[in-house]
Design a protein around this motif. Structure first.
Motif, PDB file in Angstrom:
ATOM      1  N   LEU A 122       4.689   7.785   6.517  1.00  0.00           N
ATOM      2  CA  LEU A 122       3.746   7.255   5.525  1.00  0.00           C
ATOM      3  C   LEU A 122       3.153   5.935   6.025  1.00  0.00           C
ATOM      4  CD1 LEU A 122       2.976   8.282   2.739  1.00  0.00           C
ATOM      5  CD2 LEU A 122       4.868   6.980   1.766  1.00  0.00           C
ATOM      6  N   SER A 152       0.843  -1.212   0.000  1.00  0.00           N
ATOM      7  CA  SER A 152       0.000   0.000   0.000  1.00  0.00           C
ATOM      8  C   SER A 152       0.869   1.250   0.000  1.00  0.00           C
ATOM      9  CB  SER A 152      -0.903   0.049   1.232  1.00  0.00           C
ATOM     10  OG  SER A 152      -1.707  -1.084   1.279  1.00  0.00           O
ATOM     11  N   ILE A 153       1.971   1.191   0.765  1.00  0.00           N
ATOM     12  CA  ILE A 153       2.883   2.347   0.823  1.00  0.00           C
ATOM     13  C   ILE A 153       3.512   2.558  -0.559  1.00  0.00           C
ATOM     14  CG2 ILE A 153       5.056   3.193   1.816  1.00  0.00           C
ATOM     15  CD1 ILE A 153       4.330   1.487   4.362  1.00  0.00           C
ATOM     16  N   GLU A 154       3.927   1.458  -1.193  1.00  0.00           N
ATOM     17  CA  GLU A 154       4.571   1.565  -2.516  1.00  0.00           C
ATOM     18  C   GLU A 154       3.595   2.148  -3.550  1.00  0.00           C
ATOM     19  OE1 GLU A 154       6.102  -2.452  -3.138  1.00  0.00           O
ATOM     20  OE2 GLU A 154       8.063  -1.826  -2.343  1.00  0.00           O
ATOM     21  N   GLU A 155       2.337   1.708  -3.464  1.00  0.00           N
ATOM     22  CA  GLU A 155       1.340   2.225  -4.413  1.00  0.00           C
ATOM     23  C   GLU A 155       1.099   3.717  -4.196  1.00  0.00           C
ATOM     24  OE1 GLU A 155      -0.865  -2.073  -4.739  1.00  0.00           O
ATOM     25  OE2 GLU A 155      -1.989  -0.385  -3.864  1.00  0.00           O
ATOM     26  N   ARG A 156       1.005   4.093  -2.926  1.00  0.00           N
ATOM     27  CA  ARG A 156       0.731   5.497  -2.603  1.00  0.00           C
ATOM     28  C   ARG A 156       1.885   6.398  -3.054  1.00  0.00           C
ATOM     29  NH1 ARG A 156      -2.558   7.632   1.435  1.00  0.00           N
ATOM     30  NH2 ARG A 156      -3.735   5.738   1.000  1.00  0.00           N
ATOM     31  N   ALA A 157       3.112   5.938  -2.796  1.00  0.00           N
ATOM     32  CA  ALA A 157       4.292   6.765  -3.112  1.00  0.00           C
ATOM     33  C   ALA A 157       4.704   6.618  -4.569  1.00  0.00           C
ATOM     34  CB  ALA A 157       5.453   6.356  -2.212  1.00  0.00           C
ATOM     35  N   ASN A 158       4.169   5.566  -5.208  1.00  0.00           N
ATOM     36  CA  ASN A 158       4.584   5.232  -6.570  1.00  0.00           C
ATOM     37  C   ASN A 158       6.096   4.992  -6.638  1.00  0.00           C
ATOM     38  OD1 ASN A 158       3.837   4.567  -9.103  1.00  0.00           O
ATOM     39  ND2 ASN A 158       3.948   6.647  -9.940  1.00  0.00           N
ATOM     40  N   ASP A 203       0.544   6.652   8.712  1.00  0.00           N
ATOM     41  CA  ASP A 203      -0.680   7.243   8.150  1.00  0.00           C
ATOM     42  C   ASP A 203      -1.511   6.191   7.423  1.00  0.00           C
ATOM     43  OD1 ASP A 203       0.153   9.639   9.141  1.00  0.00           O
ATOM     44  OD2 ASP A 203       0.817  10.468   7.216  1.00  0.00           O
ATOM     45  N   ILE A 204      -0.846   5.351   6.644  1.00  0.00           N
ATOM     46  CA  ILE A 204      -1.607   4.364   5.851  1.00  0.00           C
ATOM     47  C   ILE A 204      -2.129   3.248   6.758  1.00  0.00           C
ATOM     48  CG2 ILE A 204      -1.503   2.758   3.891  1.00  0.00           C
ATOM     49  CD1 ILE A 204       0.441   4.683   2.547  1.00  0.00           C
ATOM     50  N   GLU A 253      -5.285   4.596   8.138  1.00  0.00           N
ATOM     51  CA  GLU A 253      -6.340   4.570   7.113  1.00  0.00           C
ATOM     52  C   GLU A 253      -6.924   3.172   6.971  1.00  0.00           C
ATOM     53  OE1 GLU A 253      -4.332   7.869   4.184  1.00  0.00           O
ATOM     54  OE2 GLU A 253      -5.234   6.103   3.249  1.00  0.00           O
TER      55      GLU A 253
END
Ligand SMILES: Nc1ncnc2c1ncn2[C@@H]1O[C@H](COP(=O)(O)OP(=O)(O)OP(=O)(O)O)[C@@H](O)[C@H]1O
Ligand SMILES: O=C(O)C1=C[C@@H](O)[C@@H](O)[C@H](O)C1
Ligand SMILES: [Mg+2]
Length: 172
Positions: free
Chosen positions: A59, A35-41, A62-63, A66
């Motif tokens: 990050l 999820s972190i990788e997707e958010r940060a791209n 926060d995730i 969420e």
């Protein structure tokens, strides 16, 4: 809604066990690192390199919040360090949370990580000898946080199916 949280040191099997548990229970699985990788791209490695670990930990926190606040049932596979930063360990005992520490010995972790360390920035540049010592010390430092989980499942010498069955018993 209910959140099943798997935690433990890098290589203890969080992602692997969570996938099988998700197939069996039909509860969706979310991997916090993914999820972190997707958010940060960016990959976890790239975030560590470009923005540093402190940014990554913010990050991650926060995730994690969420995901805990999302309206559906979820299996959440944490990152190896997640419970050890911010107040994340307190969230392991939140409402409608079932948290499970997948406990592995240094020997098990070393065997699993030695072949596959490049995607894990904290150990990527370590020799085999350094890695064994690093894992032993790091696991000792982190054990306090991991032990805040509601349940502990020993994974040494256990197949994926055996560990998943033990978790299914906790859910029953
Ligand atoms: N009995 C087992 N249970 C779980 N994983 C196993 C088992 N035997 C071997 N493995 C292997 O251990 C490796 C590490 O597992 P995995 O990537 O799921 O760990 P992780 O806890 O998610 O690590 P990270 O925190 O770095 O994401 C995988 O290559 C997996 O196939
Ligand atoms: O143990 C850790 O601190 C980490 C474990 C991985 O899951 C990733 O979250 C990242 O590589 C940091
Ligand atoms: Mg993982």
């Amino acid at each position: 809604m209910r959140k099943i949280i798997l935690l433990g040191y890098m290589g203890c099997g969080k992602s692997t066990i969570a996938k099988t548990l998700s197939n069996t229970t039909k509860i969706p699985f979310v991997d916090l690192d993914k999820s972190i990788e997707e958010r940060a791209n960016l990959t976890v490695n790239e975030i560590f390199e470009q923005d540093g670990e402190i940014y990554f930990r913010k990050l991650e926190h926060d995730i994690f919040i969420e995901l805990l606040n999302s309206p559906e049932d979820l299996i959440i596979g944490l990152g190896g360090g997640t419970p050890c930063y911010a107040n994340n360990h307190e969230l392991l005992n939140g409402d409608a949370v079932l948290s499970i520490y997948l406990k592995a010995s240094v020997a098990t972790l070393f065997d699993r990580l030695v072949a596959n360390k490049s995607k894990r920035p904290l150990i990527a540049d370590k020799s085999e000898e350094e890695m064994k010592e690093f894992i032993a010390k790091h696991l000792f430092d982190r054990s306090y946080y991991y032990n805040q989980a509601q349940h502990k499942v020993n994974v040494d010498g256990r197949s994926i199916e055996q560990t998943v069955n033990e978790i299914l018993n906790l859910l029953a």
